[in-house]
Design a protein around this motif. Sequence first.
Motif, PDB file in Angstrom:
ATOM      1  N   SER A  38      -3.415   3.950  -0.085  1.00 24.20           N
ATOM      2  CA  SER A  38      -3.876   5.243  -0.165  1.00 24.20           C
ATOM      3  C   SER A  38      -4.718   5.780   0.740  1.00 24.20           C
ATOM      4  N   ARG A  39      -4.790   5.115   2.078  1.00 27.69           N
ATOM      5  CA  ARG A  39      -5.881   5.330   3.041  1.00 27.69           C
ATOM      6  C   ARG A  39      -5.514   6.774   3.548  1.00 27.69           C
ATOM      7  N   VAL A  40      -6.584   7.550   3.896  1.00 28.17           N
ATOM      8  CA  VAL A  40      -6.785   8.770   4.249  1.00 28.17           C
ATOM      9  C   VAL A  40      -5.646   9.062   5.358  1.00 28.17           C
ATOM     10  N   GLU A  41      -5.723   8.187   6.369  1.00 25.86           N
ATOM     11  CA  GLU A  41      -4.870   8.384   7.508  1.00 25.86           C
ATOM     12  C   GLU A  41      -3.333   8.305   7.253  1.00 25.86           C
ATOM     13  N   SER A  67       0.506   8.325   1.463  1.00 19.54           N
ATOM     14  CA  SER A  67      -0.410   7.687   0.501  1.00 19.54           C
ATOM     15  C   SER A  67       0.256   7.370  -0.837  1.00 19.54           C
ATOM     16  N   ILE A  68       0.303   6.136  -1.455  1.00 18.24           N
ATOM     17  CA  ILE A  68       0.521   6.180  -2.634  1.00 18.24           C
ATOM     18  C   ILE A  68       0.092   6.803  -3.525  1.00 18.24           C
ATOM     19  N   ARG A 122      -4.993  12.692  -5.992  1.00 18.15           N
ATOM     20  CA  ARG A 122      -5.788  12.979  -4.804  1.00 18.15           C
ATOM     21  C   ARG A 122      -6.295  11.621  -4.185  1.00 18.15           C
ATOM     22  N   SER A 123      -6.604  10.762  -4.936  1.00 14.60           N
ATOM     23  CA  SER A 123      -7.257   9.613  -4.367  1.00 14.60           C
ATOM     24  C   SER A 123      -6.927   8.208  -4.898  1.00 14.60           C
ATOM     25  N   PRO A 124      -6.992   6.942  -4.599  1.00 14.98           N
ATOM     26  CA  PRO A 124      -6.814   5.975  -5.059  1.00 14.98           C
ATOM     27  C   PRO A 124      -7.581   5.679  -6.346  1.00 14.98           C
ATOM     28  N   VAL A 125      -8.953   6.194  -6.252  1.00 15.62           N
ATOM     29  CA  VAL A 125      -9.776   6.240  -7.663  1.00 15.62           C
ATOM     30  C   VAL A 125      -9.032   6.860  -8.865  1.00 15.62           C
TER      31      VAL A 125
END
Length: 104
Positions: free
Chosen positions: A27-30, A35-36, A43-46
Amino acid sequence: MNAAFGALKRHVDAAFASVASEIARQSRVELGKDSIAKKQGFRSPVALIQGTTGSSVGEAIRLVQVREAPAPSAAPWPSATADAPAAVHRSRGPKPRSTDGEAC
């Protein structure tokens, strides 16, 4: 019984840390929309970890940060041979004073 549940939770948390690490890696920003987390609507891995596990935001952040933490250094200082004596000396506190008030 409480100790048994505590031990079980620690084992599950330890096992999930590697899963959270992989979620964060994928899920990296790049990666952008690939991203998964984004593919699953988060929105984020969190947010993905929190939403799928029901954990708190703080716990999800902690799991992701475990992955991002640098590995510990083998030596407690950069150059063990050059800096060790100075580091050891500094850790012993102030130098003793002679009877005339000057440092020994």
